[in-house]
Design a protein around this motif. Structure first.
Motif, mmCIF file in Angstrom:
data_model
loop_
_atom_site.group_PDB
_atom_site.id
_atom_site.type_symbol
_atom_site.label_atom_id
_atom_site.label_comp_id
_atom_site.label_asym_id
_atom_site.label_seq_id
_atom_site.Cartn_x
_atom_site.Cartn_y
_atom_site.Cartn_z
ATOM 1 N N VAL A 268 7.032 3.878 -6.314
ATOM 2 C CA VAL A 268 8.369 4.457 -6.281
ATOM 3 C C VAL A 268 8.895 4.313 -4.866
ATOM 4 C CG1 VAL A 268 9.674 6.603 -6.548
ATOM 5 C CG2 VAL A 268 7.786 6.100 -8.089
ATOM 6 N N LYS A 269 10.096 3.744 -4.729
ATOM 7 C CA LYS A 269 10.674 3.552 -3.397
ATOM 8 C C LYS A 269 11.260 4.845 -2.882
ATOM 9 C CE LYS A 269 11.783 -1.296 -3.350
ATOM 10 N NZ LYS A 269 12.762 -2.295 -2.951
ATOM 11 N N LEU A 270 10.952 5.130 -1.628
ATOM 12 C CA LEU A 270 11.547 6.238 -0.910
ATOM 13 C C LEU A 270 12.260 5.657 0.303
ATOM 14 C CD1 LEU A 270 8.531 8.731 -0.930
ATOM 15 C CD2 LEU A 270 10.424 8.616 -2.534
ATOM 16 N N LEU A 271 12.960 6.489 1.031
ATOM 17 C CA LEU A 271 13.720 6.015 2.173
ATOM 18 C C LEU A 271 12.831 5.346 3.211
ATOM 19 C CD1 LEU A 271 16.606 5.944 3.186
ATOM 20 C CD2 LEU A 271 16.173 8.080 4.354
ATOM 21 N N TYR A 272 11.659 5.896 3.478
ATOM 22 C CA TYR A 272 10.782 5.386 4.520
ATOM 23 C C TYR A 272 9.730 4.407 4.016
ATOM 24 C CZ TYR A 272 12.663 8.698 7.856
ATOM 25 O OH TYR A 272 13.480 9.386 8.692
ATOM 26 N N GLY A 273 9.614 4.186 2.728
ATOM 27 C CA GLY A 273 8.599 3.285 2.196
ATOM 28 C C GLY A 273 8.380 3.547 0.723
ATOM 29 N N GLU A 274 7.218 3.174 0.248
ATOM 30 C CA GLU A 274 6.912 3.363 -1.168
ATOM 31 C C GLU A 274 5.665 4.211 -1.336
ATOM 32 O OE1 GLU A 274 7.441 0.082 -3.973
ATOM 33 O OE2 GLU A 274 7.911 -1.149 -2.244
ATOM 34 N N VAL A 275 5.664 4.995 -2.402
ATOM 35 C CA VAL A 275 4.482 5.772 -2.754
ATOM 36 C C VAL A 275 4.085 5.420 -4.177
ATOM 37 C CG1 VAL A 275 4.971 7.709 -1.210
ATOM 38 C CG2 VAL A 275 5.804 7.773 -3.537
ATOM 39 N N GLY B 271 1.481 7.201 1.217
ATOM 40 C CA GLY B 271 0.885 8.532 1.112
ATOM 41 C C GLY B 271 -0.627 8.498 1.129
ATOM 42 N N CYS B 272 -1.219 7.757 0.191
ATOM 43 C CA CYS B 272 -2.678 7.752 0.077
ATOM 44 C C CYS B 272 -3.302 6.425 0.486
ATOM 45 C CB CYS B 272 -3.084 8.093 -1.354
ATOM 46 S SG CYS B 272 -2.589 6.855 -2.578
ATOM 47 N N GLY B 273 -2.478 5.395 0.713
ATOM 48 C CA GLY B 273 -2.999 4.099 1.131
ATOM 49 C C GLY B 273 -3.491 3.234 -0.009
ATOM 50 N N LYS B 274 -3.410 3.734 -1.236
ATOM 51 C CA LYS B 274 -3.870 3.007 -2.415
ATOM 52 C C LYS B 274 -3.016 1.756 -2.621
ATOM 53 C CE LYS B 274 -3.187 4.551 -6.809
ATOM 54 N NZ LYS B 274 -3.322 5.501 -7.913
ATOM 55 N N ALA B 275 -3.652 0.659 -3.039
ATOM 56 C CA ALA B 275 -2.915 -0.576 -3.312
ATOM 57 C C ALA B 275 -1.997 -0.367 -4.511
ATOM 58 C CB ALA B 275 -3.890 -1.715 -3.583
ATOM 59 N N SER C 152 0.844 -1.189 0.000
ATOM 60 C CA SER C 152 0.000 0.000 0.000
ATOM 61 C C SER C 152 0.880 1.239 0.000
ATOM 62 C CB SER C 152 -0.892 0.030 1.237
ATOM 63 O OG SER C 152 -1.781 -1.052 1.228
ATOM 64 N N CYS C 153 0.416 2.274 -0.669
ATOM 65 C CA CYS C 153 1.125 3.550 -0.726
ATOM 66 C C CYS C 153 1.146 4.173 0.668
ATOM 67 C CB CYS C 153 0.421 4.479 -1.709
ATOM 68 S SG CYS C 153 1.072 6.158 -1.718
#
Length: 115
Positions: A21-28, A7-11, A4-5
């Motif tokens: 897209v991978k970020l340091l703290y997770g994916e968006v 940011g918005c929680g979207k699958a 899940s994103c």
């Protein structure tokens, strides 16, 4: 079950996982990433900061990157007072774990080496 994103929680997902897209703290998701791309150093925002920007509660220009880094794996808080070599090693570990992409690692390495 897919990811899940943060940011918005979207699958997110797809056969190759190409919709995130991978970020340091997770994916968006790609939609959230477009909103975050206007913010300098957006890949270092915490999930809470990302959600605030996506929801519109905080203006992109008002977001500040944390002065401390908390390892996503629960490794504790470390201040950014470490040497550039130590910090590069830390980011290399994140790269090896798949937390950040090669492009993100290269960007951080160039910044730390002041190239």
């Amino acid at each position: 079950m897919g990811k899940s994103c943060i940011g918005c929680g979207k699958a997110m997902g797809g056969m190759l996982g190409a919709y995130g897209v991978k970020l340091l703290y997770g994916e968006v998701c790609l939609t959230c990433n477009k909103k975050l791309s206007r913010i300098p150093s957006h890949e270092f925002l915490t999930p809470t900061q990302i959600k605030d920007v996506i929801s519109g509660r905080v203006q992109p220009g008002d977001v500040r990157v944390a002065t401390e880094f908390v390892h996503p794996g629960g490794g504790g808080t470390q201040t950014k007072q470490m040497s550039p070599a130590e910090e590069i090693r830390q980011y290399k570990e994140l790269l090896d774990e798949g937390v950040i992409t090669q492009e993100e690692f290269d960007t951080v390495k160039k910044r730390l080496m002041q190239i």
